[in-house]
Design an enzyme around this catalytic site. Structure first.
Site, PDB file in Angstrom:
ATOM      1  N   ASP A  23       0.862  -1.179   0.000  1.00  0.00           N
ATOM      2  CA  ASP A  23       0.000   0.000   0.000  1.00  0.00           C
ATOM      3  C   ASP A  23       0.903   1.236   0.000  1.00  0.00           C
ATOM      4  O   ASP A  23       1.692   1.433   0.933  1.00  0.00           O
ATOM      5  CB  ASP A  23      -0.858  -0.065   1.270  1.00  0.00           C
ATOM      6  N   ILE A  24       0.774   2.056  -1.003  1.00  0.00           N
ATOM      7  CA  ILE A  24       1.693   3.195  -1.157  1.00  0.00           C
ATOM      8  C   ILE A  24       1.543   4.221  -0.024  1.00  0.00           C
ATOM      9  O   ILE A  24       2.487   4.940   0.289  1.00  0.00           O
ATOM     10  CB  ILE A  24       1.509   3.854  -2.552  1.00  0.00           C
TER      11      ILE A  24
ATOM     12  N   ASN B 162      -6.919  12.626 -10.693  1.00  0.00           N
ATOM     13  CA  ASN B 162      -7.664  13.080 -11.886  1.00  0.00           C
ATOM     14  C   ASN B 162      -7.439  14.583 -12.016  1.00  0.00           C
ATOM     15  O   ASN B 162      -6.904  15.221 -11.102  1.00  0.00           O
ATOM     16  CB  ASN B 162      -9.149  12.724 -11.790  1.00  0.00           C
TER      17      ASN B 162
ATOM     18  N   GLY C 279      -9.729   4.552  -5.760  1.00  0.00           N
ATOM     19  CA  GLY C 279      -8.424   3.915  -5.960  1.00  0.00           C
ATOM     20  C   GLY C 279      -7.332   4.484  -5.073  1.00  0.00           C
ATOM     21  O   GLY C 279      -7.558   4.823  -3.900  1.00  0.00           O
ATOM     22  N   VAL C 280      -6.154   4.608  -5.644  1.00  0.00           N
ATOM     23  CA  VAL C 280      -5.004   5.057  -4.863  1.00  0.00           C
ATOM     24  C   VAL C 280      -5.181   6.527  -4.441  1.00  0.00           C
ATOM     25  O   VAL C 280      -4.754   6.922  -3.346  1.00  0.00           O
ATOM     26  CB  VAL C 280      -3.694   4.816  -5.658  1.00  0.00           C
ATOM     27  N   ASP C 281      -5.839   7.304  -5.258  1.00  0.00           N
ATOM     28  CA  ASP C 281      -6.118   8.711  -4.954  1.00  0.00           C
ATOM     29  C   ASP C 281      -6.953   8.820  -3.667  1.00  0.00           C
ATOM     30  O   ASP C 281      -6.609   9.583  -2.741  1.00  0.00           O
ATOM     31  CB  ASP C 281      -6.881   9.300  -6.159  1.00  0.00           C
TER      32      ASP C 281
ATOM     33  N   SER D  78      -2.789   4.937 -14.122  1.00  0.00           N
ATOM     34  CA  SER D  78      -3.789   4.718 -15.200  1.00  0.00           C
ATOM     35  C   SER D  78      -4.291   3.284 -15.366  1.00  0.00           C
ATOM     36  O   SER D  78      -5.139   3.041 -16.226  1.00  0.00           O
ATOM     37  CB  SER D  78      -3.274   5.187 -16.578  1.00  0.00           C
ATOM     38  N   THR D  79      -3.756   2.334 -14.584  1.00  0.00           N
ATOM     39  CA  THR D  79      -4.127   0.932 -14.855  1.00  0.00           C
ATOM     40  C   THR D  79      -5.331   0.442 -14.050  1.00  0.00           C
ATOM     41  O   THR D  79      -5.709  -0.721 -14.157  1.00  0.00           O
ATOM     42  CB  THR D  79      -2.944  -0.023 -14.607  1.00  0.00           C
TER      43      THR D  79
ATOM     44  N   TYR E  60      -8.781   4.030 -14.897  1.00  0.00           N
ATOM     45  CA  TYR E  60      -8.534   4.587 -16.235  1.00  0.00           C
ATOM     46  C   TYR E  60      -8.244   3.526 -17.291  1.00  0.00           C
ATOM     47  O   TYR E  60      -8.038   3.854 -18.466  1.00  0.00           O
ATOM     48  CB  TYR E  60      -7.419   5.646 -16.180  1.00  0.00           C
TER      49      TYR E  60
END
Ligand code: AR6
Length: 176
Positions: free
Chosen positions: A15-16, A29, A37-39, A122-123, A126
């Site tokens: 987990d970042i 975005n 997601g990660v955002d 993007s994966t 997106y």
């Protein structure tokens, strides 16, 4: 030379938001106002001060990057970059994704980051094809690292085993 380049890259599963690095990259975005997601995970972990700062920035075009503080994250900085939405491959998606990596590295140098962690931009939402995106991520890193000595470690933080395996396999191809 090749040996030294390889030693500056790490591929991890995790987990970042937990990464103790100078800067983590966010797959944001163009509003920079958060999302899923990660955002979403980064905004939750950083706390509301992050949103207050991204509001002031007022957005970011696809392929570019903007820096904020990390607030409650272990990372000191967040580099927000906006990946392209996959729409078949004829809308400049490859170049835009490559720009995300290049502009994120540029931002990392500007803030003096020595350690930088990337998600697989993007994966997710997106829908950029994973193999193609990972190739771009690794090839951009492969061409960037010899041009710079200040960034000592680039970490690809893979969310899940599929992404992790893909990075590991393509890493062997790109860094032969
Ligand atoms: N740590 C590392 N990677 C993660 C984490 C995490 N905590 N959570 C998810 N991933 P995505 P995108 C992986 O969808 O495709 C957002 O709503 C995920 O498994 O986060 O660039 C934004 O606001 C995938 O491998 O980003 C935008 O609207 C990778 O991160 C849009 O999604 C990217 O998936 C951006 O879409």
């Amino acid at each position: 030379m090749e040996r030294e380049l390889k030693d500056r890259i790490e591929i991890l599963q995790g987990d970042i938001t937990k990464m103790e690095v100078d800067a983590i990259v966010n797959a944001a975005n163009s509003s920079l106002l958060g999302g899923g997601g990660v955002d979403g995970a980064i905004h939750r972990a950083a706390g509301p001060e992050l949103l207050a700062e991204t509001r002031k920035i007022g957005g970011c075009p696809t392929g570019e990057a903007r820096v904020t503080k990390g607030y409650r994250l272990p990372a000191k900085w967040v580099i927000h970059t906006v990946g392209p939405i996959w729409s078949g491959g004829n809308r400049n998606e490859d170049d835009l994704l490559a720009s995300c990596y290049r502009n994120s590295f540029k931002a990392a140098i500007e803030i003096g980051a020595v350690t930088v962690a990337f998600p697989s931009i993007s994966t997710g939402a997106y829908r950029f094809p994973l193999e193609r995106a990972v190739n771009i991520a690794l090839r951009e890193t492969r061409s960037f690292l010899p041009t710079n000595q200040s960034i000592k470690k680039v970490i690809f933080v893979c969310f899940g085993t599929e992404v992790h395996k893909r990075y590991q396999r393509l890493f062997k191809e790109v860094f032969t």
